[in-house]
Motif scaffolding. Structure first.
Motif, mmCIF file in Angstrom:
data_model
loop_
_atom_site.group_PDB
_atom_site.id
_atom_site.type_symbol
_atom_site.label_atom_id
_atom_site.label_comp_id
_atom_site.label_asym_id
_atom_site.label_seq_id
_atom_site.Cartn_x
_atom_site.Cartn_y
_atom_site.Cartn_z
ATOM 1 N N VAL A 38 0.861 -1.183 0.000
ATOM 2 C CA VAL A 38 0.000 0.000 0.000
ATOM 3 C C VAL A 38 0.894 1.229 0.000
ATOM 4 C CG1 VAL A 38 -1.810 1.280 1.218
ATOM 5 C CG2 VAL A 38 -1.739 -1.219 1.377
ATOM 6 N N ARG A 39 0.587 2.171 -0.879
ATOM 7 C CA ARG A 39 1.332 3.435 -0.894
ATOM 8 C C ARG A 39 0.467 4.532 -1.473
ATOM 9 N NH1 ARG A 39 6.044 3.186 -5.289
ATOM 10 N NH2 ARG A 39 6.097 5.279 -4.512
ATOM 11 N N GLU A 40 0.902 5.740 -1.291
ATOM 12 C CA GLU A 40 0.187 6.873 -1.870
ATOM 13 C C GLU A 40 0.312 6.793 -3.386
ATOM 14 O OE1 GLU A 40 -0.334 11.503 -0.658
ATOM 15 O OE2 GLU A 40 1.694 10.758 -0.816
ATOM 16 N N ALA A 41 -0.797 6.957 -4.077
ATOM 17 C CA ALA A 41 -0.818 6.837 -5.539
ATOM 18 C C ALA A 41 -0.344 8.138 -6.178
ATOM 19 C CB ALA A 41 -2.226 6.496 -6.017
ATOM 20 N N LEU A 42 0.903 8.181 -6.536
ATOM 21 C CA LEU A 42 1.482 9.369 -7.150
ATOM 22 C C LEU A 42 1.751 9.126 -8.629
ATOM 23 C CD1 LEU A 42 4.018 10.279 -4.331
ATOM 24 C CD2 LEU A 42 1.779 11.287 -4.748
ATOM 25 N N PRO A 43 1.701 10.159 -9.453
ATOM 26 C CA PRO A 43 1.936 9.986 -10.896
ATOM 27 C C PRO A 43 3.427 9.877 -11.212
ATOM 28 C CG PRO A 43 1.460 12.266 -10.436
ATOM 29 C CD PRO A 43 1.317 11.527 -9.127
ATOM 30 N N ASP A 44 4.048 8.799 -10.757
ATOM 31 C CA ASP A 44 5.453 8.585 -11.077
ATOM 32 C C ASP A 44 5.644 7.155 -11.567
ATOM 33 O OD1 ASP A 44 5.897 6.778 -8.884
ATOM 34 O OD2 ASP A 44 6.241 8.468 -7.560
ATOM 35 N N PRO A 45 6.684 6.906 -12.348
ATOM 36 C CA PRO A 45 6.898 5.568 -12.926
ATOM 37 C C PRO A 45 7.036 4.476 -11.874
ATOM 38 C CG PRO A 45 8.348 7.180 -13.948
ATOM 39 C CD PRO A 45 7.665 7.859 -12.794
ATOM 40 N N GLU A 46 7.594 4.788 -10.724
ATOM 41 C CA GLU A 46 7.784 3.777 -9.685
ATOM 42 C C GLU A 46 6.448 3.232 -9.193
ATOM 43 O OE1 GLU A 46 9.511 3.482 -5.206
ATOM 44 O OE2 GLU A 46 10.537 4.831 -6.568
ATOM 45 N N PHE A 47 5.448 4.094 -9.076
ATOM 46 C CA PHE A 47 4.137 3.616 -8.635
ATOM 47 C C PHE A 47 3.565 2.625 -9.628
ATOM 48 C CE2 PHE A 47 -0.495 3.711 -8.617
ATOM 49 C CZ PHE A 47 -0.722 3.260 -7.340
ATOM 50 N N PHE A 48 3.701 2.896 -10.910
ATOM 51 C CA PHE A 48 3.126 2.020 -11.918
ATOM 52 C C PHE A 48 3.855 0.693 -12.031
ATOM 53 C CE2 PHE A 48 1.529 6.199 -13.097
ATOM 54 C CZ PHE A 48 0.170 5.917 -13.072
ATOM 55 N N ASP A 49 5.066 0.590 -11.507
ATOM 56 C CA ASP A 49 5.774 -0.682 -11.465
ATOM 57 C C ASP A 49 5.101 -1.664 -10.523
ATOM 58 O OD1 ASP A 49 7.644 0.169 -13.265
ATOM 59 O OD2 ASP A 49 9.175 0.632 -11.763
ATOM 60 N N ILE A 50 4.371 -1.152 -9.535
ATOM 61 C CA ILE A 50 3.724 -2.031 -8.566
ATOM 62 C C ILE A 50 2.204 -1.996 -8.705
ATOM 63 C CG2 ILE A 50 5.590 -1.819 -6.883
ATOM 64 C CD1 ILE A 50 3.223 -0.047 -5.380
ATOM 65 N N ILE A 51 1.684 -1.602 -9.851
ATOM 66 C CA ILE A 51 0.248 -1.399 -10.013
ATOM 67 C C ILE A 51 -0.559 -2.673 -9.768
ATOM 68 C CG2 ILE A 51 0.106 -1.774 -12.507
ATOM 69 C CD1 ILE A 51 -1.633 1.085 -10.681
ATOM 70 N N PHE A 52 -0.014 -3.840 -10.082
ATOM 71 C CA PHE A 52 -0.716 -5.087 -9.787
ATOM 72 C C PHE A 52 -0.302 -5.559 -8.404
ATOM 73 C CE2 PHE A 52 -0.779 -4.880 -14.392
ATOM 74 C CZ PHE A 52 -2.140 -4.962 -14.594
ATOM 75 N N SER A 53 -1.237 -6.137 -7.688
ATOM 76 C CA SER A 53 -1.037 -6.552 -6.294
ATOM 77 C C SER A 53 -0.647 -5.360 -5.439
ATOM 78 C CB SER A 53 0.024 -7.645 -6.195
ATOM 79 O OG SER A 53 -0.394 -8.783 -6.880
ATOM 80 N N ALA A 54 -1.300 -4.232 -5.680
ATOM 81 C CA ALA A 54 -1.007 -3.024 -4.913
ATOM 82 C C ALA A 54 -2.298 -2.263 -4.654
ATOM 83 C CB ALA A 54 -0.028 -2.137 -5.678
ATOM 84 N N LEU A 55 -2.251 -1.475 -3.593
ATOM 85 C CA LEU A 55 -3.372 -0.626 -3.244
ATOM 86 C C LEU A 55 -2.844 0.789 -3.176
ATOM 87 C CD1 LEU A 55 -5.986 -1.402 -0.545
ATOM 88 C CD2 LEU A 55 -5.035 0.862 -0.733
ATOM 89 N N GLY A 56 -3.456 1.706 -3.900
ATOM 90 C CA GLY A 56 -3.036 3.090 -3.888
ATOM 91 C C GLY A 56 -4.035 3.981 -3.171
ATOM 92 N N VAL A 57 -3.542 4.941 -2.412
ATOM 93 C CA VAL A 57 -4.386 5.922 -1.745
ATOM 94 C C VAL A 57 -4.202 7.232 -2.490
ATOM 95 C CG1 VAL A 57 -4.847 7.146 0.406
ATOM 96 C CG2 VAL A 57 -4.109 4.767 0.486
ATOM 97 N N SER A 58 -5.274 7.731 -3.077
ATOM 98 C CA SER A 58 -5.199 8.949 -3.877
ATOM 99 C C SER A 58 -4.875 10.159 -2.996
ATOM 100 C CB SER A 58 -6.524 9.176 -4.604
ATOM 101 O OG SER A 58 -6.484 10.356 -5.356
ATOM 102 N N PRO A 59 -3.862 10.955 -3.381
ATOM 103 C CA PRO A 59 -3.526 12.147 -2.591
ATOM 104 C C PRO A 59 -4.570 13.243 -2.767
ATOM 105 C CG PRO A 59 -2.147 12.040 -4.538
ATOM 106 C CD PRO A 59 -2.973 10.790 -4.529
ATOM 107 N N ASN A 60 -4.581 14.182 -1.853
ATOM 108 C CA ASN A 60 -5.517 15.311 -1.890
ATOM 109 C C ASN A 60 -4.874 16.456 -2.652
ATOM 110 O OD1 ASN A 60 -7.418 17.227 -1.470
ATOM 111 N ND2 ASN A 60 -7.199 17.346 0.716
ATOM 112 N N ASP A 61 -4.976 16.398 -3.964
ATOM 113 C CA ASP A 61 -4.418 17.458 -4.813
ATOM 114 C C ASP A 61 -5.510 18.157 -5.568
ATOM 115 O OD1 ASP A 61 -2.223 16.077 -3.952
ATOM 116 O OD2 ASP A 61 -1.144 16.324 -5.806
#
Length: 61
Positions: A38-61
């Motif tokens: 689980v991590r904060e869902a940020l628009p960076d390539p590293e986040f998309f490397d773990i997109i499967f089997s992952a849970l993202g929390v959308s930031p307040n932007d």
């Protein structure tokens, strides 16, 4: 969320109105309890490397 299996092959995104700065600490806290990453869902390539089997929390932007 603690019952989600590690083998899940779908991305999960939590979207909820939260105060700025809270989403990162929420993601860190959930990560300590959940089997999947689980991590904060940020628009960076590293986040998309773990997109499967992952849970993202959308930031307040």
């Amino acid at each position: 969320m603690t019952g989600l299996p590690v083998e899940i092959v779908a991305p999960i995104l939590i979207v909820q109105h939260m105060p700025p700065g809270f989403t990162k600490s929420l993601a860190t806290r959930l990560n300590s309890f959940c089997k999947i990453k689980v991590r904060e869902a940020l628009p960076d390539p590293e986040f998309f490397d773990i997109i499967f089997s992952a849970l993202g929390v959308s930031p307040n932007d």
